[in-house]
Motif scaffolding. Structure first.
Motif, PDB file in Angstrom:
ATOM      1  N   HIS A 112       3.524  20.430 -16.633  1.00 40.41           N
ATOM      2  CA  HIS A 112       4.037  20.353 -15.263  1.00 40.41           C
ATOM      3  C   HIS A 112       2.993  20.893 -14.272  1.00 40.41           C
ATOM      4  O   HIS A 112       2.736  20.285 -13.232  1.00 40.41           O
ATOM      5  N   SER A 114      -0.218  21.077 -14.769  1.00 39.29           N
ATOM      6  CA  SER A 114      -1.387  20.202 -14.738  1.00 39.29           C
ATOM      7  C   SER A 114      -1.150  19.011 -13.813  1.00 39.29           C
ATOM      8  O   SER A 114      -2.085  18.507 -13.196  1.00 39.29           O
ATOM      9  N   CYS A 115       0.089  18.599 -13.676  1.00 37.94           N
ATOM     10  CA  CYS A 115       0.414  17.543 -12.708  1.00 37.94           C
ATOM     11  C   CYS A 115       0.207  18.045 -11.285  1.00 37.94           C
ATOM     12  O   CYS A 115      -0.222  17.281 -10.411  1.00 37.94           O
TER      13      CYS A 115
END
Length: 130
Positions: A112, A114-115
């Motif tokens: 999450h 990294s998004c």
């Protein structure tokens, strides 16, 4: 429960730890590239990325720790089952599964975040195009 039950987790945990290590290596390379690219002048969006990278490194370390704990508990469960201490083996295997679940949930949270890093990059690209 037999000795083969915990043994089924060995390949899965090994592959999971390998994937976690790969994520760590990619992040380490990205940090080195950011450092080389930015030099003395750090742009505002890079500061956001640095904060994001710090969080992700901590999470990956946590993921790896729980993964190793799961692997160790699974090994101890197999040993307990091997010496016919079934109750201890069952409890250790259950603890191994709990550690694995924590590791996987931490991994989900890291994905999450990294998004969010990708969103920061897209924001930076959008600013360049203005």
């Amino acid at each position: 429960m037999t000795l083969t039950t915990p043994a089924l987790l060995f390949p899965a945990i090994s592959l999971l730890l390998l994937a976690y290590t790969n994520r760590f290596l990619v992040l380490a390379q990205l940090i080195r590239e950011l450092n080389a690219r930015e030099g003395e002048q750090v742009r505002p969006f890079v500061i956001k990325q640095i904060d994001n990278l710090r969080k992700r490194i901590r999470l990956i370390r946590t993921m790896q720790g729980w993964g190793v704990a799961s692997f160790l508990l699974c090994t101890l469960a197999m040993f307990a089952l091997f010496i016919n201490v079934t109750l201890v083996g069952t409890i250790l295997f259950g603890a191994s599964l709990i550690a694995l679940i924590i590791s996987l949930l931490t991994s989900l949270y890291e994905i999450h975040i990294s998004c969010d890093a990708i969103a920061i990059e897209l924001e930076s690209i959008g600013q360049k195009n203005k």
